[in-house]
Design a protein around this motif. Structure first.
Motif, short mmCIF file in Angstrom:
data_model
loop_
_atom_site.label_atom_id
_atom_site.label_comp_id
_atom_site.label_asym_id
_atom_site.label_seq_id
_atom_site.Cartn_x
_atom_site.Cartn_y
_atom_site.Cartn_z
N THR A 27 -67.32 50.66 -41.96
CA THR A 27 -68.28 50.48 -40.86
C THR A 27 -68.27 49.05 -40.32
N LEU A 28 -67.23 48.30 -40.63
CA LEU A 28 -67.06 46.92 -40.15
C LEU A 28 -68.25 46.03 -40.54
N GLY A 29 -68.71 46.18 -41.77
CA GLY A 29 -69.76 45.31 -42.31
C GLY A 29 -71.16 45.86 -42.26
N LEU A 30 -71.41 46.88 -41.46
CA LEU A 30 -72.76 47.42 -41.37
C LEU A 30 -73.21 48.07 -42.68
N GLY A 31 -72.31 48.71 -43.38
CA GLY A 31 -72.64 49.38 -44.64
C GLY A 31 -73.03 48.42 -45.74
N TRP A 32 -72.63 47.16 -45.62
CA TRP A 32 -72.96 46.18 -46.65
C TRP A 32 -74.45 45.86 -46.69
N MET A 33 -75.16 46.26 -45.66
CA MET A 33 -76.61 46.06 -45.68
C MET A 33 -77.28 46.96 -46.73
N LEU A 34 -76.54 47.89 -47.29
CA LEU A 34 -77.07 48.76 -48.34
C LEU A 34 -77.02 48.13 -49.73
N PHE A 35 -76.41 46.96 -49.85
CA PHE A 35 -76.31 46.32 -51.16
C PHE A 35 -77.68 46.03 -51.77
N TRP A 36 -78.71 45.88 -50.95
CA TRP A 36 -80.04 45.64 -51.49
C TRP A 36 -80.54 46.82 -52.33
N LEU A 37 -79.93 47.99 -52.14
CA LEU A 37 -80.34 49.18 -52.90
C LEU A 37 -79.86 49.16 -54.36
N LEU A 38 -78.91 48.28 -54.70
CA LEU A 38 -78.36 48.27 -56.05
C LEU A 38 -79.41 47.96 -57.12
N SER A 39 -80.24 46.96 -56.88
CA SER A 39 -81.25 46.61 -57.89
C SER A 39 -82.25 47.73 -58.12
N PRO A 40 -82.87 48.28 -57.07
CA PRO A 40 -83.78 49.39 -57.32
C PRO A 40 -83.07 50.62 -57.91
N ALA A 41 -81.83 50.85 -57.49
CA ALA A 41 -81.09 52.00 -58.03
C ALA A 41 -80.84 51.81 -59.52
N PHE A 42 -80.54 50.59 -59.94
CA PHE A 42 -80.33 50.30 -61.36
C PHE A 42 -81.60 50.60 -62.16
N VAL A 43 -82.73 50.12 -61.67
CA VAL A 43 -84.00 50.31 -62.38
C VAL A 43 -84.36 51.79 -62.45
N VAL A 44 -84.26 52.48 -61.32
CA VAL A 44 -84.61 53.91 -61.30
C VAL A 44 -83.67 54.70 -62.19
N TRP A 45 -82.39 54.42 -62.13
CA TRP A 45 -81.42 55.16 -62.95
C TRP A 45 -81.64 54.88 -64.44
N ALA A 46 -81.90 53.64 -64.82
CA ALA A 46 -82.11 53.31 -66.23
C ALA A 46 -83.34 54.02 -66.79
N ILE A 47 -84.42 54.00 -66.04
CA ILE A 47 -85.64 54.67 -66.50
C ILE A 47 -85.46 56.18 -66.53
N THR A 48 -84.81 56.74 -65.52
CA THR A 48 -84.56 58.18 -65.47
C THR A 48 -83.66 58.62 -66.62
N TYR A 49 -82.60 57.86 -66.87
CA TYR A 49 -81.67 58.18 -67.96
C TYR A 49 -82.41 58.24 -69.29
N ASN A 50 -83.23 57.24 -69.56
CA ASN A 50 -83.97 57.22 -70.82
C ASN A 50 -85.01 58.33 -70.88
N ALA A 51 -85.70 58.57 -69.78
CA ALA A 51 -86.73 59.62 -69.77
C ALA A 51 -86.12 61.00 -70.00
N VAL A 52 -85.02 61.28 -69.31
CA VAL A 52 -84.41 62.61 -69.42
C VAL A 52 -83.76 62.82 -70.79
N THR A 53 -83.02 61.83 -71.27
CA THR A 53 -82.32 62.02 -72.54
C THR A 53 -83.26 61.98 -73.74
N LEU A 54 -84.22 61.04 -73.73
CA LEU A 54 -85.15 60.99 -74.85
C LEU A 54 -86.14 62.14 -74.81
N GLY A 55 -86.40 62.68 -73.64
CA GLY A 55 -87.29 63.82 -73.52
C GLY A 55 -86.62 65.16 -73.79
#
Length: 180
Positions: free
Chosen positions: A69-97
């Motif tokens: 997208t000639l650089g426009l898609g790089w604006m999505l990099f801000w999603l990495l931090s929240p995605a990491f947090v959500v995925w880590a909590i979801t992974y633990n909740a689903v597997t431990l549950g």
């Protein structure tokens, strides 16, 4: 309405209010705690790869999408931090549950998480455990690693906070019991 109806307490939700004993005793049942710390460290490394791997793939997708997208898609990099947090909590909740009460790394190492009174872990407890782990690791980094060396059940600081204990699963404990 009679006087006895107004003084009656509401029914308790979630079980009885009687004191529960610890389910696993390291003196009478040492097989549940044998090798737990070293196996837990390996399980953590496996789980860290299971959490970081998909986030890295998502980051590579964003990078390639940004090139297309000639650089426009790089604006999505801000999603990495929240995605990491959500995925880590979801992974633990689903597997431990799950019925195994263990993350994938813990299953590989034949460990399971139980409440201090022996009940299986549930999803909300798994999510809270993950949050408490990261907070305690951030605040008390060196001390968190010393806590299990000074208690018989080899519990970490966040285990005390949420009321859990990590033990060898029943199959491993039975095998260790037969060896003794």
């Amino acid at each position: 309405m009679t006087n006895s109806d107004t003084t009656r307490e509401p029914p308790r939700i979630g079980g009885s209010d009687t004191a529960r004993p610890y389910a696993y005793d390291p003196v009478t049942q040492p097989e549940y705690f044998e090798g737990v710390l070293s196996r837990r460290l390996i399980a953590f490394c496996v789980d860290a790869m299971m959490i970081v791997g998909p986030v890295l793939l998502f980051g590579m997708f964003i990078f390639i999408f940004g090139l297309i997208t000639l650089g426009l898609g790089w604006m999505l990099f801000w999603l990495l931090s929240p995605a990491f947090v959500v995925w880590a909590i979801t992974y633990n909740a689903v597997t431990l549950g799950s019925p195994a009460s263990a993350t994938l790394g813990m299953r590989l190492m034949e460990l399971e998480m139980r409440t201090w009174y022996g009940a299986p872990c549930y999803s909300l407890l798994g999510a809270v455990h993950a949050v408490c782990f990261w907070v305690s690791l951030s605040v008390f980094t060196p001390l968190v690693l010393l806590v299990p060396l000074f208690n018989d059940r080899r519990r970490l600081l966040h285990d005390f906070l949420v009321g859990t204990v990590v033990v060898n699963n029943a199959q491993r404990a039975a095998a260790l019991r037969r060896q003794q």
